[in-house]
Write an enzyme that holds these catalytic residues in place. Structure first.
Site, PDB file in Angstrom:
ATOM      1  N   TYR A 145     -59.247  -3.573  21.333  1.00  0.00           N
ATOM      2  CA  TYR A 145     -59.201  -3.229  22.692  1.00  0.00           C
ATOM      3  C   TYR A 145     -58.778  -1.701  22.727  1.00  0.00           C
ATOM      4  CZ  TYR A 145     -56.922  -3.115  27.347  1.00  0.00           C
ATOM      5  OH  TYR A 145     -56.887  -2.879  28.935  1.00  0.00           O
ATOM      6  N   GLY A 148     -61.823   0.494  21.279  1.00  0.00           N
ATOM      7  CA  GLY A 148     -62.991   0.308  22.327  1.00  0.00           C
ATOM      8  C   GLY A 148     -62.650   1.223  23.603  1.00  0.00           C
ATOM      9  N   SER A 189     -46.688 -12.697  34.015  1.00  0.00           N
ATOM     10  CA  SER A 189     -47.367 -14.048  34.423  1.00  0.00           C
ATOM     11  C   SER A 189     -46.584 -15.273  33.530  1.00  0.00           C
ATOM     12  CB  SER A 189     -48.776 -14.438  34.112  1.00  0.00           C
ATOM     13  OG  SER A 189     -49.174 -13.456  33.008  1.00  0.00           O
ATOM     14  N   GLY A 207     -36.210  -8.379  22.556  1.00  0.00           N
ATOM     15  CA  GLY A 207     -36.188  -8.167  24.071  1.00  0.00           C
ATOM     16  C   GLY A 207     -35.884  -6.795  24.387  1.00  0.00           C
TER      17      GLY A 207
HETATM   18  P1  NAD Z   1     -58.937  -9.144  34.102  1.00  0.00           P
HETATM   19  O1  NAD Z   1     -59.168  -9.831  32.725  1.00  0.00           O
HETATM   20  O2  NAD Z   1     -58.221 -10.026  35.147  1.00  0.00           O
HETATM   21  O3  NAD Z   1     -60.354  -8.407  34.697  1.00  0.00           O
HETATM   22  C1  NAD Z   1     -61.297  -8.228  33.731  1.00  0.00           C
HETATM   23  C2  NAD Z   1     -62.712  -8.556  34.652  1.00  0.00           C
HETATM   24  O4  NAD Z   1     -63.697  -8.158  33.695  1.00  0.00           O
HETATM   25  C3  NAD Z   1     -62.613  -9.987  34.638  1.00  0.00           C
HETATM   26  O5  NAD Z   1     -62.951 -10.479  35.775  1.00  0.00           O
HETATM   27  C4  NAD Z   1     -63.814 -10.668  33.184  1.00  0.00           C
HETATM   28  O6  NAD Z   1     -64.341 -11.588  33.629  1.00  0.00           O
HETATM   29  C5  NAD Z   1     -64.581  -9.377  33.705  1.00  0.00           C
HETATM   30  N1  NAD Z   1     -65.389  -9.028  32.413  1.00  0.00           N
HETATM   31  C6  NAD Z   1     -64.864  -9.066  31.001  1.00  0.00           C
HETATM   32  N2  NAD Z   1     -66.142  -8.766  30.211  1.00  0.00           N
HETATM   33  C7  NAD Z   1     -67.214  -8.470  30.849  1.00  0.00           C
HETATM   34  C8  NAD Z   1     -68.409  -8.114  30.537  1.00  0.00           C
HETATM   35  N3  NAD Z   1     -68.769  -8.104  29.469  1.00  0.00           N
HETATM   36  N4  NAD Z   1     -69.449  -8.080  31.760  1.00  0.00           N
HETATM   37  C9  NAD Z   1     -69.126  -8.107  32.971  1.00  0.00           C
HETATM   38  N5  NAD Z   1     -67.583  -8.458  33.218  1.00  0.00           N
HETATM   39  C10 NAD Z   1     -66.837  -8.753  32.316  1.00  0.00           C
HETATM   40  O7  NAD Z   1     -58.143  -8.115  33.936  1.00  0.00           O
HETATM   41  P2  NAD Z   1     -57.342  -6.839  34.626  1.00  0.00           P
HETATM   42  O8  NAD Z   1     -55.905  -6.698  34.593  1.00  0.00           O
HETATM   43  O9  NAD Z   1     -57.904  -7.025  36.139  1.00  0.00           O
HETATM   44  O10 NAD Z   1     -57.969  -5.539  33.970  1.00  0.00           O
HETATM   45  C11 NAD Z   1     -59.192  -4.792  34.902  1.00  0.00           C
HETATM   46  C12 NAD Z   1     -59.333  -3.485  33.920  1.00  0.00           C
HETATM   47  O11 NAD Z   1     -58.193  -2.756  34.098  1.00  0.00           O
HETATM   48  C13 NAD Z   1     -59.758  -3.591  32.507  1.00  0.00           C
HETATM   49  O12 NAD Z   1     -60.834  -2.658  32.174  1.00  0.00           O
HETATM   50  C14 NAD Z   1     -58.522  -3.411  31.746  1.00  0.00           C
HETATM   51  O13 NAD Z   1     -58.661  -2.626  30.502  1.00  0.00           O
HETATM   52  C15 NAD Z   1     -57.860  -2.284  32.667  1.00  0.00           C
HETATM   53  N6  NAD Z   1     -56.443  -2.458  32.634  1.00  0.00           N
HETATM   54  C16 NAD Z   1     -55.513  -3.140  33.017  1.00  0.00           C
HETATM   55  C17 NAD Z   1     -54.002  -3.173  32.904  1.00  0.00           C
HETATM   56  C18 NAD Z   1     -53.045  -4.160  33.640  1.00  0.00           C
HETATM   57  O14 NAD Z   1     -51.966  -4.111  33.462  1.00  0.00           O
HETATM   58  N7  NAD Z   1     -53.678  -5.192  34.473  1.00  0.00           N
HETATM   59  C19 NAD Z   1     -53.622  -2.352  32.237  1.00  0.00           C
HETATM   60  C20 NAD Z   1     -54.420  -1.356  31.688  1.00  0.00           C
HETATM   61  C21 NAD Z   1     -55.795  -1.316  31.934  1.00  0.00           C
END
Ligand code: NAD
Ligand code: UDP
Ligand code: UDP
Length: 320
Positions: A145, A148, A189, A207
């Protein structure tokens, strides 16, 4: 101005909120998702909207569509999910970025990358400013991750330099809210579900490690503002909430707000788990005129409401 906007990962936690906000603003939204971690349920309420379209597609494969703007969010985001198939995680981050940048280049449109605070790894500088290059293990269990996402940033900045593209990068820090995946192992969650079920609250390590939690609505506002910045503003810009909590404080707050009898239990700390994390958001304040508005307590109440409803439905349907 009306636009056709592509949101990859649009059926995920953050993506579904983003789709909602874009539709509210009067745009057409093309939501692309392979449903690896996202679900149709996250966007069911949008399916009847005349300006919403849902396409099942994996971003590691090329995508030929016509749009005016792209938000690239597709990527599993929680350790449990991104470590489930780590090779696919790197492919999604890297090939997904290449394909979406290729699409943006052909269409000559703006593209925004959802990068992450994980690019800083286990940081030795605190709080983390954008200039900090990070402390990332290239061969650990989080590397698929972290590396990537780092490579995706490299690609964004090389496309910017090589093809003069109006591309943008935001680094998202821990974000929570309704539509987080109930089983994705993330701390908010997990604690909320455990407290609602009256089960043990699992703290990993002592913690004392810290995180800063941003409520989803604040985060989406920052993403929209970043997309609207001048074409030559590329970032990267940190977005997150700078108020820092220990994981123990979070556990106690969740127990209090749920009114739960849950007990705290202690489990081993996963490898490469960052000790401290807190964004320096000076740049977001200056460039986006933005800062988070929602306090943890208020955001948690809304999140607890959501999970309460979800667990009620799950119990009724007999599924976990
Ligand atoms: P999430 O897992 O709910 O959403 C990611 C979405 O991408 C999912 O709907 C999944 O099905 C889709 N996905 C995964 N691989 C795929 C592929 N190969 N092709 C098409 N769709 C694909 O996660 P999130 O928390 O909503 O995160 C969204 C973005 O924000 C991500 O890129 C994540 O790295 C980034 N992010 C989130 C957080 C956080 O705290 N939520 C923090 C840092 C970065
Ligand atoms: N691509 C895509 N949709 C497009 C244009 C390109 O999915 O509308 C993909 C295509 O698979 C290509 C990648 O984006 O491999 C990178 O495109 P770019 O034009 O930058 O590179 P090249 O095609 O020269 O490899
Ligand atoms: N954590 C915890 N109990 C849990 C889930 C997570 O103590 O049930 C800890 C985890 O070890 C980490 C912090 O909470 O120190 C945040 O974890 P999360 O997976 O939510 O996010 P990340 O580590 O990616 O910031």
């Amino acid at each position: 101005m009306y636009k056709r906007i592509l949101v990859t990962g649009g059926a995920g936690f953050l993506g579904s909120h983003l789709c909602e906000r874009l539709l509210e603003a009067g745009h057409d939204v093309l939501c692309v998702d392979n449903f690896f971690t996202g679900t149709r349920r996250n966007v069911t309420h949008l399916l009847d909207h005349k300006s919403f379209e849902l396409l099942r597609h994996d971003v590691t494969f090329p995508l030929y569509v016509e749009v005016d703007e792209i938000y690239n969010l597709a990527c599993p985001a929680s350790p449990i999910h991104y470590q489930h198939d780590p090779v696919q995680t790197t492919k999604t981050a890297v090939l997904g970025a290449i394909n979406m940048l290729g699409l943006a280049k052909r269409l000559k449109v703006r593209i925004l990358q959802a990068s992450t605070s994980e690019v800083y790894g286990d940081p030795t500088v605190h709080p983390q400013p954008e200039e900090y290059w990070g402390n990332v293990n290239p061969v650990g269990s989080r590397s698929c991750y972290d590396e990537g996402k780092r490579c995706a940033e490299t690609l964004f900045f090389d496309y910017i330099r090589q093809h003069r593209m109006p591309a943008k990068v935001v680094r998202i820090f821990n974000t929570y809210g309704p539509r987080m995946h109930p089983n994705d192992g993330r701390v908010v969650s997990n604690f909320v579900v455990q407290a609602l079920k009256g089960g043990d609250i699992t703290i990993y390590g002592d913690g004392d490690q810290t995180r800063s939690f941003c409520y989803v609505d604040d985060l989406i506002e920052a993403m929209l503002r970043m997309m609207a910045t001048p074409a030559d503003q590329h970032g990267p810009i940190n977005i997150g909430n700078p108020v820092e909590f220990t994981i123990l404080e979070l556990a106690q707050l969740v127990i209090e707000l749920v009114g739960s009898r849950s007990k705290i239990v202690w489990k081993p700390l996963p490898s490469d788990d960052p000790r401290q994390r807190k964004p320096d958001i000076s740049k977001a304040r200056e460039v986006l005129g933005w800062e988070p508005k929602c306090a943890l307590r208020d955001g948690l109440v809304k999140t607890i409401d959501y999970f309460d409803g979800l667990l009620g439905v799950s119990a009724h349907e007999g599924v976990e």
